[in-house]
Design an enzyme around this catalytic site. Sequence first.
Site, PDB file in Angstrom:
ATOM      1  N   TYR B 124      18.145  71.868  17.846  1.00  0.00           N
ATOM      2  CA  TYR B 124      19.052  72.384  16.837  1.00  0.00           C
ATOM      3  C   TYR B 124      20.137  73.235  17.488  1.00  0.00           C
ATOM      4  CZ  TYR B 124      16.080  71.085  12.881  1.00  0.00           C
ATOM      5  OH  TYR B 124      15.368  70.394  11.938  1.00  0.00           O
ATOM      6  N   TYR B 163      10.843  67.072  17.672  1.00  0.00           N
ATOM      7  CA  TYR B 163      10.928  68.295  18.473  1.00  0.00           C
ATOM      8  C   TYR B 163       9.615  69.072  18.431  1.00  0.00           C
ATOM      9  CZ  TYR B 163      12.202  70.609  14.000  1.00  0.00           C
ATOM     10  OH  TYR B 163      12.239  71.067  12.702  1.00  0.00           O
ATOM     11  N   ARG B 173       7.244  68.025  15.512  1.00  0.00           N
ATOM     12  CA  ARG B 173       7.708  67.567  14.202  1.00  0.00           C
ATOM     13  C   ARG B 173       8.185  66.118  14.295  1.00  0.00           C
ATOM     14  NH1 ARG B 173       9.524  69.997   9.987  1.00  0.00           N
ATOM     15  NH2 ARG B 173       8.402  68.231   9.147  1.00  0.00           N
ATOM     16  N   HIS B 176      13.302  64.226  11.372  1.00  0.00           N
ATOM     17  CA  HIS B 176      13.579  64.440   9.945  1.00  0.00           C
ATOM     18  C   HIS B 176      14.966  65.028   9.778  1.00  0.00           C
ATOM     19  CE1 HIS B 176      12.001  68.257  11.488  1.00  0.00           C
ATOM     20  NE2 HIS B 176      12.862  68.812  10.662  1.00  0.00           N
ATOM     21  N   HIS B 178      16.941  67.640   7.055  1.00  0.00           N
ATOM     22  CA  HIS B 178      16.761  68.577   5.938  1.00  0.00           C
ATOM     23  C   HIS B 178      17.815  68.296   4.873  1.00  0.00           C
ATOM     24  CE1 HIS B 178      14.006  71.361   8.121  1.00  0.00           C
ATOM     25  NE2 HIS B 178      14.621  70.867   9.181  1.00  0.00           N
TER      26      HIS B 178
HETATM   27 FE   LIG Z   1      13.624  70.741  11.131  1.00  0.00          FE
END
Ligand SMILES: [Fe+3]
Lengths: 206, 254
Positions: B124, B163, B173, B176, B178
Amino acid sequence: MTPQPDPHPPGGHAPGWLPPTPAQTVGPFFGYALPFTGGGHIAGHGDPDTITVHGRVFDGASGPVPDALVEIWQADRDGCLAGAPGSLRHDQVTSEVVGRDGTAFTGFGRVPTDADGHWAVRTVAPGPHRPGATPYLAVAVFARGLLRHLYTRVYLPERADHVRADFPDLPAERLDTLLAVRERAGLYRFDIRLQGERETVFFDFC
Amino acid sequence: MRPPTPLTGEPTQRDIDAAMAEADRRPPPDPDHPDRDYPPYRSSALRHPKQAPLPVVDPEAVELTGPVFGVTDVSALDNDLTLGQTGEPAGQRITITGRVLDRTGRPLAGQLVEIWQANAAGRYAHDLDQHPAPLDPNFTGSGRCLTDSDGEYNFTTIRPGAYPWRNHLNAWRPAHIHFSLFGTAFTQRMVTQMYFPGDPLFPYDPVLRSVTDQSARDRLVAVYDHDLSLPEWTLGYRWDIVLGGPARTLFEDR
Ligand SMILES: [Fe+3]
């Protein structure tokens, strides 16, 4: 996937309704996507009669929640709920968010908590949304660790008697969590406790 | 780049698997949504209310209305996350489209849809994401658009990477994106995540598995739609979103 009619609708829902998309946590990394310039400036430019509502978000160990997002939706001072668009107004040249134009009341605020769990909005005291209604700010709380957001309401302490009448079955110490505390003229404190002692009253709208 | 500090004394995947199996045996109050008290997602421990929510059977007009957004709230290029930088982001370009519906199947037009995601390497563009995968100078990973008159949204982006996170040892995770949506009432407000079909990480992820009903969980997974793929340009995914909320939000004349 393409929604199919709900074969097993949850209690009370008519058969054939589409089942809702499930909620998921906002996670820790919403900070560059959801907060926007002027997100806490709900009141218009030069409004002579604004109030500031602020507080902290706490977890069940009374620690600050530094990665929460607080959203406010409210009526204007006349009780009107026809909030104008333009909360996230964008610059046409740079595509940056420049924030609302300060003339139209959008009724919407969005603020992330800071490293100390603190948030603040500058707004107007809402008017009654119907004759005799007790006005309030509707609040949605999102956070890492919160799999589905929570709803609560900020009532101003000047209306405490009305709030008590609206929730006759709520014990006094629970009811108090819905009442902002007046710190000085125009400044109100509203802490949100997600869990534990003095846990905020959260609502489920049926 | 800094090497990660290894976790020690944390639960293993096996511990979390056992906790997820335990939670599966305890149906949530609302099978369509996660229980906020979901021990396998350890951050939920101190952040879920212990008191039951106060039911409001007859919501007030405040919660039956909501903020509105319009042309000034988005810019024309906001739905293409591959633009706006000097170069092309790394990764597989994808198109995601779908309709935003209420529970009667009515399309919701003019709705603000906001998305954010990791880059192709699973990182991110956020200072607190410190895992040793490269940032991409050509990808910030957030976008928004308004649904059209058919309630349809459309994004061009790159496929995010899986990640690691620190819920437990070896926690990853699944890829995905959000999503944040509003609806016509504040009670329809929705924040969720869209997943990609066939991800091998699904069984290990306590965030996805917090939705314990399998048919509900399946509704978080997009479908690959070959007709949406554009030759030599993008792979297409379709994901429709149904906003809930109390029955009054559906029958109220507005
Ligand atoms: Fe996330």
